[in-house]
Design an enzyme around this catalytic site. Structure first.
Site, PDB file in Angstrom:
ATOM      1  N   ASN A 191       0.840  -1.186   0.000  1.00 30.47           N
ATOM      2  CA  ASN A 191       0.000   0.000   0.000  1.00 30.47           C
ATOM      3  C   ASN A 191       0.885   1.250   0.000  1.00 30.47           C
ATOM      4  O   ASN A 191       2.090   1.170  -0.214  1.00 30.47           O
ATOM      5  CB  ASN A 191      -0.933  -0.051   1.222  1.00 30.47           C
ATOM      6  CG  ASN A 191      -2.248   0.663   0.985  1.00 30.47           C
ATOM      7  OD1 ASN A 191      -2.270   1.798   0.520  1.00 30.47           O
ATOM      8  ND2 ASN A 191      -3.343   0.009   1.326  1.00 30.47           N
ATOM      9  N   HIS A 241      24.569   1.757  11.860  1.00 29.64           N
ATOM     10  CA  HIS A 241      25.607   2.738  12.141  1.00 29.64           C
ATOM     11  C   HIS A 241      26.291   2.381  13.458  1.00 29.64           C
ATOM     12  O   HIS A 241      25.642   1.870  14.384  1.00 29.64           O
ATOM     13  CB  HIS A 241      25.009   4.148  12.236  1.00 29.64           C
ATOM     14  CG  HIS A 241      24.351   4.599  10.974  1.00 29.64           C
ATOM     15  ND1 HIS A 241      25.023   5.222   9.955  1.00 29.64           N
ATOM     16  CD2 HIS A 241      23.053   4.509  10.562  1.00 29.64           C
ATOM     17  CE1 HIS A 241      24.180   5.506   8.977  1.00 29.64           C
ATOM     18  NE2 HIS A 241      22.985   5.071   9.321  1.00 29.64           N
ATOM     19  N   THR A 301      12.423  -6.085  15.709  1.00 28.88           N
ATOM     20  CA  THR A 301      13.853  -6.020  15.991  1.00 28.88           C
ATOM     21  C   THR A 301      14.483  -7.390  16.173  1.00 28.88           C
ATOM     22  O   THR A 301      15.693  -7.485  16.362  1.00 28.88           O
ATOM     23  CB  THR A 301      14.113  -5.202  17.276  1.00 28.88           C
ATOM     24  OG1 THR A 301      13.464  -5.856  18.376  1.00 28.88           O
ATOM     25  CG2 THR A 301      13.570  -3.782  17.137  1.00 28.88           C
ATOM     26  N   ARG A 343       6.691  -8.593  19.505  1.00 29.16           N
ATOM     27  CA  ARG A 343       6.801  -9.886  20.181  1.00 29.16           C
ATOM     28  C   ARG A 343       5.708 -10.826  19.689  1.00 29.16           C
ATOM     29  O   ARG A 343       4.605 -10.377  19.336  1.00 29.16           O
ATOM     30  CB  ARG A 343       6.678  -9.712  21.702  1.00 29.16           C
ATOM     31  CG  ARG A 343       7.756  -8.840  22.313  1.00 29.16           C
ATOM     32  CD  ARG A 343       7.569  -8.696  23.805  1.00 29.16           C
ATOM     33  NE  ARG A 343       8.515  -7.755  24.383  1.00 29.16           N
ATOM     34  CZ  ARG A 343       9.765  -8.039  24.724  1.00 29.16           C
ATOM     35  NH1 ARG A 343      10.222  -9.277  24.536  1.00 29.16           N
ATOM     36  NH2 ARG A 343      10.557  -7.125  25.244  1.00 29.16           N
TER      37      ARG A 343
END
Length: 204
Positions: free
Chosen positions: A83, A113, A172, A187
């Site tokens: 979308n 980084h 993550t 989670r």
């Protein structure tokens, strides 16, 4: 090693390298050209996508606007749908399986980084031009996944097949197959099973 080879190997590299900069500018230009098309201009859109994302499957549909850093390091399977406001920072490989659907405002980011500013801050070439050192971690998404709106996936993550990622999630860590996962950080809530079939839902 070239800067591109360092980049794809996950090593620190100089993104101001002329070859990388040329591809970056090309991809940014193609992204902008795509964003100036209408969704019924299918032939024109396909021509742009073939140059921007050479490795994309049949029936790829990107609503637009889109933004790709390189495009050539993204790999889209069959029947992919995204979308509005699809952003891919693909200095690392981004691999997406078949029949994956994305809601609006999905962001996939492979650049990383250094945490220490002593390594992260700008530095100078011999000619005085400035650059930074970066590295990347790839992203892999399996088949048959659906992402709600406003999902961000961070580099180094693998999301298994058959997953649903809830709106607003920031992914993550890896997500196993057939998972319903939500939140920031994202989670796993539970496994998606036959019990989730619509035939068991009342009032539908």
């Amino acid at each position: 090693m070239t800067e591109e080879e360092k980049m794809l190997a996950g090593q620190l590299y100089d993104p101001s390298d002329p070859k990388l900069q040329a591809r970056l500018h090309y991809a940014h230009r193609l992204s902008q050209e795509y964003n100036q098309t209408f969704d019924d201009e299918t032939a024109k859109r396909e021509e742009i996508l073939s140059n921007l994302i050479p490795d994309h499957g049949e029936r790829t549909y990107l609503q637009g606007p889109i933004f790709f850093d390189y495009g050539c390091y993204t790999h889209l399977g069959q029947h992919f749908y995204a979308n509005a406001n699809f952003t891919v920072l693909d200095c690392g490989h981004v691999t997406i399986g078949d029949s994956v659907w994305f809601g609006p405002n999905i962001t996939l980011v492979t650049p990383m980084h250094p945490l220490r500013y002593q390594e992260r801050n700008l530095r100078a070439h011999a000619d005085g031009t400035l650059f930074d050192l970066e590295y990347q971690k790839p992203i892999t998404i399996g088949d048959n996944c659906w992402f709600g709106s406003n999902v961000t996936v961070i580099g180094g993550v693998t999301i298994g097949s058959g997953c649903v990622i809830g709106a607003g999630s920031v992914v993550t860590r890896d997500i196993p197959d057939n998972s319903l996962a939500v939140g920031n950080p994202c989670r796993v809530v539970r496994e998606i099973t036959e019990a989730d079939s619509m035939k068991y839902k009342t009032g539908i």
